[in-house]
Design a protein around this motif. Structure first.
Motif, mmCIF file in Angstrom:
data_model
loop_
_atom_site.group_PDB
_atom_site.id
_atom_site.type_symbol
_atom_site.label_atom_id
_atom_site.label_comp_id
_atom_site.label_asym_id
_atom_site.label_seq_id
_atom_site.Cartn_x
_atom_site.Cartn_y
_atom_site.Cartn_z
ATOM 1 N N VAL A 42 2.464 1.585 -3.555
ATOM 2 C CA VAL A 42 1.591 2.005 -4.660
ATOM 3 C C VAL A 42 1.038 3.404 -4.448
ATOM 4 O O VAL A 42 0.602 4.051 -5.400
ATOM 5 N N TYR A 43 1.081 3.892 -3.214
ATOM 6 C CA TYR A 43 0.672 5.266 -2.925
ATOM 7 C C TYR A 43 1.877 6.142 -2.561
ATOM 8 O O TYR A 43 1.752 7.108 -1.823
ATOM 9 N N TYR A 45 0.838 -1.208 0.000
ATOM 10 C CA TYR A 45 0.000 0.000 0.000
ATOM 11 C C TYR A 45 0.871 1.256 0.000
ATOM 12 O O TYR A 45 0.631 2.199 -0.763
ATOM 13 N N LEU A 63 -0.118 3.858 -12.630
ATOM 14 C CA LEU A 63 -0.643 2.722 -11.883
ATOM 15 C C LEU A 63 0.505 1.762 -11.584
ATOM 16 O O LEU A 63 1.212 1.321 -12.489
ATOM 17 N N TYR A 110 -7.578 1.488 -5.489
ATOM 18 C CA TYR A 110 -6.429 0.860 -6.152
ATOM 19 C C TYR A 110 -6.825 -0.473 -6.789
ATOM 20 O O TYR A 110 -6.496 -0.739 -7.955
ATOM 21 N N ASN A 161 -8.796 4.190 -0.208
ATOM 22 C CA ASN A 161 -7.644 4.153 -1.125
ATOM 23 C C ASN A 161 -7.417 2.754 -1.661
ATOM 24 O O ASN A 161 -7.170 2.566 -2.854
ATOM 25 N N TRP A 162 -7.469 1.762 -0.766
ATOM 26 C CA TRP A 162 -7.194 0.389 -1.187
ATOM 27 C C TRP A 162 -8.275 -0.098 -2.164
ATOM 28 O O TRP A 162 -7.963 -0.716 -3.178
#
Length: 127
Positions: free
Chosen positions: A37-38, A34, A54, A106, A102-103
């Motif tokens: 990716v953020y 997490y 992405l 994604y 957020n998750w």
């Protein structure tokens, strides 16, 4: 209101989670995937607008090192070579606060792109 400053940061290597503790006794564990990716880096987030990239294949990413950047942020050194983002206390707190949304976002973006959290090919790590 500014975000609280962590009083403790601990990397749980086997679980691949970063635990962030605060003076009030609250503690939060965030998956390294997490955080990766953020990442707040321009490489991931782009330079504004819709230019974010992405991140795919990051399910098994881990951390090699964690360092403090001044009195305002952490620098995370991921084992896939990424280390260009500074995670300010405010940004980390927002990641904690908004984790569920957020998750889900994604995972939806991965599905829409026909992409996967799994790495493609053979995973090679240097230790």
């Amino acid at each position: 209101m500014s975000a609280p400053v962590p009083t403790r940061v601990h990397y749980h290597r086997k679980a691949r989670e970063l635990e962030i503790g605060y003076a009030d006794g609250n503690s939060h564990r965030l998956p390294v995937e997490y955080l990766r990716v953020y990442s707040p880096s321009a490489e991931v987030r782009g330079h504004g607008g819709e230019s974010a990239t992405l991140q795919v294949g990051k399910k098994h990413v881990g951390l090699l090192d964690i360092s403090q950047a001044g009195r305002y942020a952490l620098k995370l050194h991921f084992d896939d070579g990424h280390d260009s983002g500074l995670y300010s206390w405010e940004y980390l707190y927002a990641l904690i606060r908004d984790y569920d949304a957020n998750w889900a976002d994604y995972l939806q973006r991965l599905e829409d792109a026909g992409a996967s959290r799994e790495a493609l090919g053979i995973e090679i790590k240097q230790l």
